[in-house]
Design a protein around this motif. Structure first.
Motif, PDB file in Angstrom:
ATOM      1  N   SER A   1      23.750  14.949  33.158  1.00  0.00           N
ATOM      2  CA  SER A   1      22.847  14.215  34.067  1.00  0.00           C
ATOM      3  C   SER A   1      23.451  13.999  35.446  1.00  0.00           C
ATOM      4  O   SER A   1      22.738  13.640  36.386  1.00  0.00           O
ATOM      5  CB  SER A   1      22.456  12.866  33.452  1.00  0.00           C
ATOM      6  OG  SER A   1      23.582  12.178  33.006  1.00  0.00           O
ATOM      7  N   ASN A   2      24.745  14.251  35.615  1.00  0.00           N
ATOM      8  CA  ASN A   2      25.358  13.995  36.931  1.00  0.00           C
ATOM      9  C   ASN A   2      25.909  15.239  37.630  1.00  0.00           C
ATOM     10  O   ASN A   2      26.275  15.178  38.796  1.00  0.00           O
ATOM     11  CB  ASN A   2      26.505  12.974  36.778  1.00  0.00           C
ATOM     12  CG  ASN A   2      25.981  11.589  36.444  1.00  0.00           C
ATOM     13  OD1 ASN A   2      25.536  10.865  37.326  1.00  0.00           O
ATOM     14  ND2 ASN A   2      25.984  11.241  35.155  1.00  0.00           N
ATOM     15  N   TRP A   3      25.997  16.360  36.921  1.00  0.00           N
ATOM     16  CA  TRP A   3      26.580  17.557  37.533  1.00  0.00           C
ATOM     17  C   TRP A   3      25.633  18.122  38.587  1.00  0.00           C
ATOM     18  O   TRP A   3      24.481  18.433  38.279  1.00  0.00           O
ATOM     19  CB  TRP A   3      26.883  18.617  36.459  1.00  0.00           C
ATOM     20  CG  TRP A   3      27.502  19.864  36.992  1.00  0.00           C
ATOM     21  CD1 TRP A   3      26.944  21.111  37.067  1.00  0.00           C
ATOM     22  CD2 TRP A   3      28.810  20.009  37.552  1.00  0.00           C
ATOM     23  NE1 TRP A   3      27.798  22.003  37.622  1.00  0.00           N
ATOM     24  CE2 TRP A   3      28.967  21.364  37.947  1.00  0.00           C
ATOM     25  CE3 TRP A   3      29.879  19.111  37.766  1.00  0.00           C
ATOM     26  CZ2 TRP A   3      30.143  21.841  38.522  1.00  0.00           C
ATOM     27  CZ3 TRP A   3      31.038  19.598  38.342  1.00  0.00           C
ATOM     28  CH2 TRP A   3      31.164  20.939  38.710  1.00  0.00           C
ATOM     29  N   GLN A   4      26.106  18.247  39.814  1.00  0.00           N
ATOM     30  CA  GLN A   4      25.245  18.721  40.911  1.00  0.00           C
ATOM     31  C   GLN A   4      25.377  20.225  41.132  1.00  0.00           C
ATOM     32  O   GLN A   4      24.627  20.811  41.899  1.00  0.00           O
ATOM     33  CB  GLN A   4      25.634  17.994  42.232  1.00  0.00           C
ATOM     34  CG  GLN A   4      25.514  16.463  42.162  1.00  0.00           C
ATOM     35  CD  GLN A   4      24.102  16.012  41.824  1.00  0.00           C
ATOM     36  OE1 GLN A   4      23.134  16.501  42.409  1.00  0.00           O
ATOM     37  NE2 GLN A   4      23.969  15.131  40.841  1.00  0.00           N
ATOM     38  N   GLY A   5      26.357  20.848  40.466  1.00  0.00           N
ATOM     39  CA  GLY A   5      26.664  22.249  40.805  1.00  0.00           C
ATOM     40  C   GLY A   5      25.748  23.267  40.151  1.00  0.00           C
ATOM     41  O   GLY A   5      25.798  24.451  40.455  1.00  0.00           O
ATOM     42  N   GLY A   6      24.915  22.809  39.221  1.00  0.00           N
ATOM     43  CA  GLY A   6      24.051  23.766  38.525  1.00  0.00           C
ATOM     44  C   GLY A   6      23.746  23.257  37.125  1.00  0.00           C
ATOM     45  O   GLY A   6      23.980  22.092  36.789  1.00  0.00           O
ATOM     46  N   GLU A   7      23.264  24.169  36.288  1.00  0.00           N
ATOM     47  CA  GLU A   7      22.824  23.788  34.943  1.00  0.00           C
ATOM     48  C   GLU A   7      24.023  23.506  34.031  1.00  0.00           C
ATOM     49  O   GLU A   7      25.062  24.168  34.158  1.00  0.00           O
ATOM     50  CB  GLU A   7      21.995  24.951  34.375  1.00  0.00           C
ATOM     51  CG  GLU A   7      21.342  24.697  33.033  1.00  0.00           C
ATOM     52  CD  GLU A   7      20.586  25.942  32.536  1.00  0.00           C
ATOM     53  OE1 GLU A   7      19.417  25.781  32.152  1.00  0.00           O
ATOM     54  OE2 GLU A   7      21.167  27.049  32.561  1.00  0.00           O
ATOM     55  N   VAL A   8      23.885  22.535  33.143  1.00  0.00           N
ATOM     56  CA  VAL A   8      24.873  22.294  32.083  1.00  0.00           C
ATOM     57  C   VAL A   8      24.161  22.562  30.756  1.00  0.00           C
ATOM     58  O   VAL A   8      23.132  21.949  30.472  1.00  0.00           O
ATOM     59  CB  VAL A   8      25.401  20.858  32.108  1.00  0.00           C
ATOM     60  CG1 VAL A   8      26.346  20.603  30.928  1.00  0.00           C
ATOM     61  CG2 VAL A   8      26.119  20.569  33.441  1.00  0.00           C
ATOM     62  N   THR A   9      24.675  23.506  29.982  1.00  0.00           N
ATOM     63  CA  THR A   9      24.057  23.853  28.695  1.00  0.00           C
ATOM     64  C   THR A   9      25.051  23.584  27.570  1.00  0.00           C
ATOM     65  O   THR A   9      26.209  24.012  27.668  1.00  0.00           O
ATOM     66  CB  THR A   9      23.672  25.345  28.643  1.00  0.00           C
ATOM     67  OG1 THR A   9      22.839  25.657  29.768  1.00  0.00           O
ATOM     68  CG2 THR A   9      22.925  25.661  27.349  1.00  0.00           C
ATOM     69  N   ILE A  10      24.588  22.883  26.547  1.00  0.00           N
ATOM     70  CA  ILE A  10      25.422  22.715  25.351  1.00  0.00           C
ATOM     71  C   ILE A  10      24.989  23.752  24.318  1.00  0.00           C
ATOM     72  O   ILE A  10      23.829  23.787  23.900  1.00  0.00           O
ATOM     73  CB  ILE A  10      25.290  21.294  24.766  1.00  0.00           C
ATOM     74  CG1 ILE A  10      25.934  20.290  25.723  1.00  0.00           C
ATOM     75  CG2 ILE A  10      25.959  21.219  23.395  1.00  0.00           C
ATOM     76  CD1 ILE A  10      25.903  18.867  25.243  1.00  0.00           C
TER      77      ILE A  10
END
Ligand code: APR
Length: 236
Positions: A80-89
């Motif tokens: 919810s806080n990463w601004q650099g792009g998508e975070v996928t688990i």
């Protein structure tokens, strides 16, 4: 650092929530054989036994004492806080602790304990109770047509093409709580390396694929993951 992030998780991230891993000394495969409960052949041979195995794991997951831990929560904060792009688990786990911690962009490549799968009509109904050989599908009324929505050994994991593309495009690949014994997940780090991504292993001990990671930190997930996420978000 910017760019998309792919996080691979395994049973080790849920250990401190009270769920067993598979290959630790006290793991699941120390007490029951894979070929007896986790293959399509086992299901044909003794359906009731396979249902019993997953029913017991489902009940254990639904125990109120089992809650997401600080590692699951840290990954939800990263998403919810990463601004650099998508975070996928991309998780090998079939528990719902990532969801309950607040993560949303999740791919359960080995299935989900809290879903059934109808072998007749293909729906994936939510499942919080027990399955048996006479369970009825809520959609097509098929009797005895429900199986656990679990990818068994010898079956193709889910979302493979999408996961491959995400790893091939990511800037950071982090592996957490997996022994690196089961493919294709154990080979994901090679795809990340070939794509020039930063590769990090966070685990209790070196995994079978440890040498493929550029960075490695060993310890408990609830200690390593919050610190690593804080560093990524620049709040360490
Ligand atoms: N913190 C971090 N890592 C931990 C912790 C912890 N508290 N406790 C254990 N671990 C590590 C162990 O050292 C081990 O390397 O988690 C890893 C768990 O490995 P496995 O038990 O092999 O589980 P996993 O890698 O998820 O298994 C992959 O195998 O049986 C199949 O489908 C099943 O998804 C599973 C797949």
């Amino acid at each position: 650092m910017s760019g998309s992030i792919v996080v691979l998780t395994g049973a080790g991230i849920s250990k401190e929530s009270g769920l067993s891993t598979f290959r630790d000394a006290d793991g699941i495969w120390a007490t029951v054989k894979i070929e007896d409960v986790a293959t399509p052949q086992a299901f044909v041979r003794d359906e009731a036994r396979v249902h019993g195995f997953y029913n017991a794991r489902r009940r254990a997951l639904l125990d109120p004492a089992v809650q997401p831990n600080d590692a699951h929560v840290a990954l939800a904060i990263l998403e919810s806080n990463w601004q650099g792009g998508e975070v996928t688990i991309v998780t090998q786990n079939v528990d719902d602790l990532h969801e309950r911690a607040g993560s949303q962009n999740i791919r359960h490549i080995h299935g989900e304990l809290l879903k059934a799968r109808c072998m007749a009509c293909g729906i994936l109904p939510e499942l919080r109770g027990d399955l048996s050989p006479t369970s009825k599908c809520p959609a097509c009324d098929g009797r005895g047509s429900l199986r656990p929505h679990i990818v068994w050994f010898g079956e193709m994991p889910l979302y493979m093409e999408e996961v491959h593309d995400k790893i091939a495009a990511c800037s950071l690949f982090v592996s957490i709580g997996t022994s690196g014994n089961v493919h294709p997940a154990a080979g994901f780090v090679e795809i990340a390396r070939a794509a020039g991504a930063r590769t990090v292993e966070l685990n209790l001990e070196p995994s079978a694929g440890a040498s493929a990671f550029a960075e490695k930190r060993y310890g408990k997930a609830t200690e390593l993951v919050p610190v690593f996420v804080a560093e990524l978000l620049g709040v360490a």
